[in-house]
Motif scaffolding. Structure first.
Motif, PDB file in Angstrom:
ATOM      1  N   ALA C 218       1.338   6.282   3.533  1.00  0.00           N
ATOM      2  CA  ALA C 218       0.975   5.465   4.688  1.00  0.00           C
ATOM      3  C   ALA C 218      -0.535   5.397   4.895  1.00  0.00           C
ATOM      4  N   GLU C 252       5.626  13.280   4.127  1.00  0.00           N
ATOM      5  CA  GLU C 252       6.138  11.957   3.761  1.00  0.00           C
ATOM      6  C   GLU C 252       6.885  11.998   2.430  1.00  0.00           C
ATOM      7  N   ARG C 262       7.181   6.909   6.167  1.00  0.00           N
ATOM      8  CA  ARG C 262       6.097   6.002   5.787  1.00  0.00           C
ATOM      9  C   ARG C 262       6.110   4.747   6.652  1.00  0.00           C
TER      10      ARG C 262
END
Lengths: 307, 307, 307, 307
Positions: C218, C252, C262
């Motif tokens: 991300a 994540e 994400r």
């Protein structure tokens, strides 16, 4: 058109998808194959199953094959279509497409990642909601999917979801499962149980309470004969017939190679024009074709002796 | 004692391990079983294989079983012992123990994590170094081990390691593998190829170039008969015999359940005293025992007809 | 349009596919996401990867997403499209479609059934022949595909197939693989090696000889920053930046849940409108969202300290 | 000696098994390692786990290692011993042996073949009956065992079996599982939950309700520190410490390679004499050792900054 119901019985033949040697779908052979299966006594057809090389077809091709087969069947028997896919959008799309074309129902295998009881039940609950009032066949084939469904899980799915009308039973070993599902009080409705594994356990499955078979074999008449004789109470005659075909059925049940053997045999019988599989797919050696030829010759001799 | 060589042929029966109902090893049944296998024409025995419930025995029990069986065999045929284990210390310890007791060689399956060609070859190279001059059987059983050995990998192992004298061939489908390994120039020595899968493909395997079988079935005389008839050039007679036993052989080959069926049949034949498996293990339902009984009755009738 | 070459380097971000809460594709978010990735310094994009929920899209949707993203990228960076599928007909169809739309190349993962070295090499040889002169990325991701490719296998594929221009390296652990492939004389051309695993080993991968990353996170600016600092010889600064993002990157990278995390983060950052995954897909609990929020807050504080 | 109870908390370090370079067990290093773990604040030890190379030891060696470690611990903390084995005879034998030597309880992982909820519950029910009043740790480690236990399954096991006192929680992702098991009314007793995965999610696990960790890492003081700070309500300080160790912890968590990294680090710290793994086992390249050295140097610098 008629929809699949819990009273489905007899032999639903898993249709192969005939190809030309260059990989194009052979539509003329599709027609001939449909006629052959129905002449042999099939009470239904199942298309786009694993053995129909469904994952190798594009969406357009899938539609064309289903349309052709449905047109040829022309309502004579119900046709089930495999619509398993990784995503719900694909399943919904395929289901709508084939039901619009006239299919009687769809068949859905569990995605390989499901493990716990609740994961499996949740998946089918969501799928059933997704496809609305379309009747579906629950495919239980752990050897290939890797997903183990206990009797309890199958019972929860059947009891919770009215559109689950049929179990394609293909666990191995799976005889106890049939007995368990047929026991008093386990299911809240009597569903259809049609068995797989190339018919390799069909006599025992009929005794345990199966309604017939939903599987492929290059001699579907064997399965029709066995199911009919058991239904008529002529079990020993059914077993004699089964035993005559067993050496070839065993040979056709080799994983990976089996479909090539089946197509070779169907082509040899004049039902499909070519024994071609789509790439990637196995091809038969000369020795393997000889082995099939020999098994067929011995089978014919044995059937003659049986009378 | 004689060591296993590349000329091993005939039928090496995979011995079961007989238990009392309370789980203790039944040594008297071991003796009776050995005599039965040898009377049936076994040219060798393989003990502590997967179907011998080896992973359920303690080390002391393994030693006692091997010692008892070797004493009873008393040099009449070579005895191979399965010594697969997760660590080299265990493999080395077991190998020394059973060779000191008089075994003819050991059998080693690949650990489940091996994937690439080099990983498999490296593993067997290290194992062969570990066990020195002890001859070993390479076990190729992907359905259970999850390890796929290509012909090239088998050829590398056989060609590099002089102590690899025999392939226990149990790939499914595996017929092309035999043909490939028997082709000119592939191996630098002609090894023994003995086939598995409960004998379910034995006629085809013999034609492809196998030297016999190394597997279990409650009627080892079937395998002996088939191998002998093919060796004598009487293939059709061999196939007739095979076909007569096939319905039961197929039934016994169900994964998980198969060993319970085999033990039930051996007990029914009076060879072992009890059909008990060690926990955790499957038990047969009444219906399943009935199915076996019916298959045996039909088998006897068919054999009688064959004369 | 430009085709992917062996000199691909930097960060190819694996794009997510944004959805509306009702499951429709969110095309406006697609545009915003493309701009964001390119502003963050992405040197390429990869769409319809596993983390792009590609298997859940219909063919029509796949085309629409690719078309929209390519239009927005408008030639600024090369776009790779994942076209893995069970059959060659699908791969060929998807490849033609996306190359016609302007993709720079395709990415292909091995089907799960491949095991032996030769099976893998044969598969890619056939695929390369199928797609002609289209450059492709070899995806090596054993944790998900189950297929283990040794260095030798990768070298055979790269050396035999001129259109194999890039390795998406995602073995775990995989550092030795980079070193081995970068060794003198192993490959007959220097291909691009872009690494996966959410960037979790990026500093070490750069030292071993990677050209950058092809993965999702991300905060793609972390990967861009790390790759650039290593490229400029400022390794310690690169590691400082990496360490600041690591607590979130680790979080994540949880299988199954990772994509939901994400998307939640991307939505929180205002890049995509909704954090929705398509069914079947994971959803985040309140506690999990709090954990992400806390990790982001700590990450911002740490980055501030770093200056 | 004290038996393991549901109030087990803190850090149970998974002990490595130290070897000499020639493969013999290094008993002197065992002693040093025990002292080091206890000095670091371990509240318990777990020996013969997967990371203890248990499957590579002979039964005699297992006994010697356990005896040596128990003697050195000398009652200061409880010691759990892994006794997972394919058969009940082995589990029973190992359990009796280690409990006689003074272990506090045993740890049992599910055999890889278990799939359905009932299969898993039945297995543990039989095992619990087998080992009588010995307290056991339920090991939930799907990445390695392949067995997925839902919250419901864990709850059934805990609620039915009084001797199940602790869950070694190692699902990935597994945070929701802790929350679910700690919810009101799910379990009929509050069991101990100790987490695995090398401590890689320890801060989040503590917030979700874990009692600590049962896992390995070459710096067990990290886990002790994190657990203690969370217990004291100093969560942010706990996270700061965690973050400082995370780059190395992440590196040590690589499958296959991780144990070699851990042993290399322990040897470098002077705790065990050699970093040798037993064959078959991974060895570290020069580059990998350099990577570890660099991570340790950066870690020390970061800890200094933290004060």
């Amino acid at each position: 058109m008629t929809r699949l119901t819990t009273s489905a019985a007899g032999v639903f033949v898993i249709a192969v998808t005939p190809f030309h040697p260059d990989g194009r779908i052979d539509m003329e052979s599709c027609d001939r194959m449909v006629d052959f299966y129905l002449d042999a006594g099939a009470t239904g057809l199942t298309v786009l199953g694993m053995m129909g090389e469904a994952p190798k077809l594009t969406v357009d091709e899938s539609r064309d094959v289903v349309a052709r087969i449905l047109a040829r069947v022309n309502g004579r028997v119900p046709v089930v279509v495999g619509v398993s896919a990784p995503g719900f959008a694909q399943i919904a799309g395929l289901t709508k497409m084939v039901m619009d074309l006239g299919a009687a129902g769809v068949m859905i295998a569990p995605p390989g990642g499901l493990r716990t009881d609740d994961q499996i039940v949740t998946y089918y609950t969501q799928v059933a909601e997704l496809i609305g009032d379309v009747p579906f066949v629950l495919q239980d084939f752990p050897l290939v999917t890797g997903v183990q469904m206990s009797n309890k899980v199958i019972a929860r799915i059947v009891n919770d979801l009215p559109t689950c009308v049929c179990l394609k039973h293909e666990d191995w070993p799976g005889l106890e499962k049939i007995t368990a599902l047929r026991a008093e009080g386990v299911l809240n409705k009597r569903i259809s149980i049609l068995c797989g594994n190339g018919g390799l356990f069909l006599p025992e499955e009929m005794v345990r309470g199966a309604d017939g078979a939903m599987t492929g074999f290059a001699y579907p008449e064997m399965m029709v004969n066995v199911v009919e004789h058991f239904a008529k109470g002529q079990a020993e005659r059914g077993r004699d017939i089964f035993d005559a075909y067993l050496p070839l059925a065993r040979f056709e049940q080799q994983p990976g190679l089996g479909l090539a053997i089946r197509k070779y045999t169907l082509a040899k019988r004049g039902i499909i024009a070519h024994d071609a599989l789509r790439k990637p797919g196995a091809a038969l050696s000369k020795q393997c074709r000889d082995e099939v030829d020999r098994l067929i010759a011995r089978q014919e001799k044995r059937l003659e002796e049986l009378g």
